[in-house]
Design an enzyme around this catalytic site. Structure first.
Site, PDB file in Angstrom:
ATOM      1  CG  ASP A 146       6.549  -0.925  11.487  1.00 35.38           C
ATOM      2  OD1 ASP A 146       6.862  -0.610  10.324  1.00 35.38           O
ATOM      3  OD2 ASP A 146       5.465  -0.623  12.002  1.00 35.38           O
ATOM      4  CE1 TYR A 187      -1.778   2.791  12.205  1.00 33.69           C
ATOM      5  CE2 TYR A 187      -1.411   1.852  14.370  1.00 33.69           C
ATOM      6  CZ  TYR A 187      -2.222   2.044  13.267  1.00 33.69           C
ATOM      7  OH  TYR A 187      -3.469   1.484  13.248  1.00 33.69           O
ATOM      8  CG  HIS A 217      -6.992  -0.583  11.967  1.00 28.32           C
ATOM      9  ND1 HIS A 217      -6.029   0.363  12.226  1.00 28.32           N
ATOM     10  CD2 HIS A 217      -8.180   0.028  12.223  1.00 28.32           C
ATOM     11  CE1 HIS A 217      -6.617   1.483  12.610  1.00 28.32           C
ATOM     12  NE2 HIS A 217      -7.911   1.306  12.609  1.00 28.32           N
TER      13      HIS A 217
HETATM   14 CO    CO Z   1      -4.032   0.152  12.144  1.00 24.28          CO
END
Ligand code: CO
Length: 666
Positions: free
Chosen positions: A314, A398, A609
């Site tokens: 990112d 996100y 996650h």
């Molecule tokens: Co996540």
């Protein structure tokens, strides 16, 4: 009112060499480049960033006030020639001072490309046909998220690519991630601005249930039955600071309690902290010269066509600083707030100001230290306070909050707050996903991990620092451990770069000490800060995967390198579409000495996650990060001099409410 006052700061260079580029400086940079190199419209500005002066120059500026050259580092992309150019513009000289074509790389995705991808895809007949196969005819409701392409063996070679995924809203404000278009993968050539490939791996019905989180849309009967109304029993908590904040700000220089630092910003890294130091008996002692997020990497664990392509860097592929939110007063931060604007660049090289991008405020942090002498019933307690410097980036679905905390006891903390909407997949109703968690009928969240690397240019009491790994070590039973209870804190110096590629180990309470052997406290101990890992994990991707070849930085938690200002990014300067691991694995090849050197500590940490149903439709914040804590940097508790908060807490005898302080024999 939760917020008493606002102090909006407009970025005007206060003359410090580490100040980010001002809007005027950015305009001037573009002007100089255009005049000097007669750039055509095909040449786009990828990034325009302050070229930071050397440490020597900054030091001289501090000592003598001598001005440093102001210069900008610019990455250009010539769309016509398909060339990446690194250039330096001296604002002081008004001239281009460096120009270098970099072959075989793709710079990060530009905002204009990001937005064009959606239009180009929407207009493509193959994509439209795939949408019709799914019963979607109103293409205006499609959300086309441009995922960085990574690489695939079938990709056309040497082209600038992006691989968008599609989601569908039911109305303008509907959460489109509730309806992922499973199996549809588009490939766009960003130079030609053309869709080059549309792969439809088969229709999976769009999930039917809405996933809205705006109160206006939550209770339409289409959402979760668990919530029928917004809570009405929440009473206000007001943060009041009647005498104002305890910090002072001069340009980008911040002084709070005994901490001194400068706030910085780059379009790629976002928030940067410079020259973090602590004033100790009249002298500012340096701790960290520069602290920044150096890269992020988010690999997904699902081999399905729509999800295996999700391997995003990112920071290096998009630019975290470009994606910062303008923060809302009283929403993101409470109390007496100071905002810093951020100045990024658009593709014409013009300034793009993000107002209130960085927030700074103080927080009460509960009890800092306390003791009750149970014999005298005299109690002393001090509250802890922290300075919070933070920002939030929106990366597609996100959100990432990046929070630096400085505490009154000399601790520094970095925390990432992960929230926003999970990246979703669709599955036939009644089936269970193998590589993810069902969050609504026909909708799942694939397993994934978020890796971060923070670059800490350490300067503990000066440039000469050494690094030690400290493990708890139980001694074998025997003469050294006759009662079986003995353990020691075992220190091992990491003397070279080849030795300083380490994993965290919670079973031995592993920490890494950054010590200045030339600076000792009253006890003769070297001035030290230790890096304390928080929760951590490793990537689970195997050799041959994109993660393995491109994100080697994440496979070690600690890296230490000898300082080199050209080494800034854990996965290299150009991770976009890269097919090999640049960055840290390259930097350490020289195997430089780390003994009493100017060193850089790089810490990689992962947020693991496995999606929960509770992460839908918007995720409660989860946290990842680390602490830097002083060890022998001070001669004792640095917060001993904190004032008593209120006289009532310190009656000097029985507590004011008359209750005993503890069990008392009668
Ligand atoms: Co996540």
């Amino acid at each position: 009112m939760a917020v008493q006052s606002v102090d909006v700061f407009s970025p005007v260079s206060s003359g410090h060499p580490l100040d980010p580029l001002s809007p005027e400086e950015m305009r001037r940079t573009a002007e100089i480049l255009r005049t000097d190199r007669s750039l055509g419209s095909q040449v786009r500005f990828v990034s325009v960033t302050l070229r930071e002066p050397t440490k020597q120059e900054v030091r001289q500026h501090g000592d003598t006030g001598a001005a440093c050259e102001r210069a900008a580092s610019v990455v250009l992309y010539d769309r016509g020639a398909q060339q990446t150019i690194e250039t330096v513009v001296s604002l002081t000289e008004g001239a281009v001072t460096a120009w270098r074509v970099v072959d075989g790389v793709q710079p990060g995705v530009m905002l204009e490309e990001f937005f064009s991808t959606e239009e180009i895809t929407r207009a493509d007949p193959r994509w439209q046909e795939a949408m019709r196969r799914r019963g979607i005819t109103d293409f205006s409701l499609a959300m086309i998220d441009p995922w960085a392409a990574g690489y695939d063996i079938e990709d056309p070679l040497g082209r600038r690519l992006i691989r968008p995924l599609t989601f569908v809203r039911s109305g303008p404000d509907d959460n489109g991630y509730a309806r992922p278009v499973e199996g549809l993968v588009v490939l766009v050539d960003l130079d030609l601005m053309q869709v080059v490939d549309v792969r439809d791996h088969g229709v999976v019905p769009l999930p039917e249930k809405a996933g809205n989180y705006m109160p206006e849309l939550m209770f339409d009967g289409d959402n979760r039955p668990a919530h029928t109304a917004v809570r009405s029993d929440l009473r206000p908590i007001d943060i009041t600071q009647p005498e104002g904040p305890s910090f002072t700000v001069d340009g980008y220089a911040v002084s709070w309690q005994k901490w001194r630092l400068r706030v910085g910003y780059t379009p790629r890294e976002g928030l940067v902290l410079h020259q973090i130091g602590y004033e100790d008996r009249g002298r500012v002692r340096p701790v960290v010269y520069r602290a920044s997020l150096s890269e992020m990497y988010i690999p997904y664990a699902d081999p399905a066509p729509t999800h295996r392509i999700k391997n995003v860097f990112d920071e290096g592929e998009y630019g975290i600083g470009l994606l910062l939110n303008p923060l809302q007063l009283g929403c993101d931060c409470l109390g007496e707030i100071h905002y810093f604007d951020a100045v990024a660049n658009d593709q014409d090289g013009q300034p793009l100001t993000i107002p209130n991008a960085i927030c700074m405020h103080e927080e009460d942090y509960g009890v800092g230290w306390k003791h009750t002498d149970f014999r005298t019933e005299k109690m002393e307690v001090r509250r802890s306070r922290r300075l919070v410097i933070s920002c939030f980036a929106t990366v597609g679905n996100y959100e990432y909050g990046f929070f630096w905390y400085l505490y009154t006891d000399g601790t520094i903390q970095f925390e990432v707050k992960l929230t926003g909407v999970i990246s979703t997949g669709a599955i036939p109703v009644g089936e269970q996903p193998r590589f993810g968690t069902l969050v609504a009928p026909g909708l799942y969240g694939p397993h994934h991990q978020h890796f971060f690397n923070v670059r800490l240019d350490m300067q503990v009491d000066g440039d000469g620092n050494s690094v030690y790994e400290v493990d708890a070590a139980a001694l074998p039973p025997g003469p050294d451990n006759p009662y079986g209870n003995a353990w020691i804190a075992q220190r091992k110096q990491l003397t070279r770069e080849s030795e300083a590629q380490r994993l965290f180990d919670p079973f031995v309470a592993r920490t890494w000490h950054i010590a200045n052997p030339s600076s000792v406290n009253e006890l003769g101990q070297p001035a030290t800060y230790k890096l304390m890992p928080g929760d951590n994990v490793l990537p689970l991707q195997q050799e041959g995967s994109q993660a393995w070849t491109r994100a080697q930085f994440a496979y070690k938690h600690l890296w230490v390198t000898a300082y080199d200002p050209a080494e800034m990014f854990a996965a290299g300067d150009y991770p976009n579409q890269s097919q090999n691991a640049g960055g840290l694995p390259e930097f350490v090849k020289a195997d430089r000495s780390l003994d009493d050197q100017d060193i850089v500590v790089w810490y990689s940490f992962g947020a693991h996650h496995v999606v929960r149903p509770e992460d839908w439709p918007v995720m409660p914040v989860s946290y990842a990060g680390f602490h830097l804590k002083p060890v022998g940097f001070f001669d004792g508790n640095p917060a001993l001099d904190m004032p008593r908060s209120t006289p009532a807490c310190h009656a000097g005898g029985a507590p004011v409410d008359g209750s005993a302080a503890g069990p008392v024999a009668e």
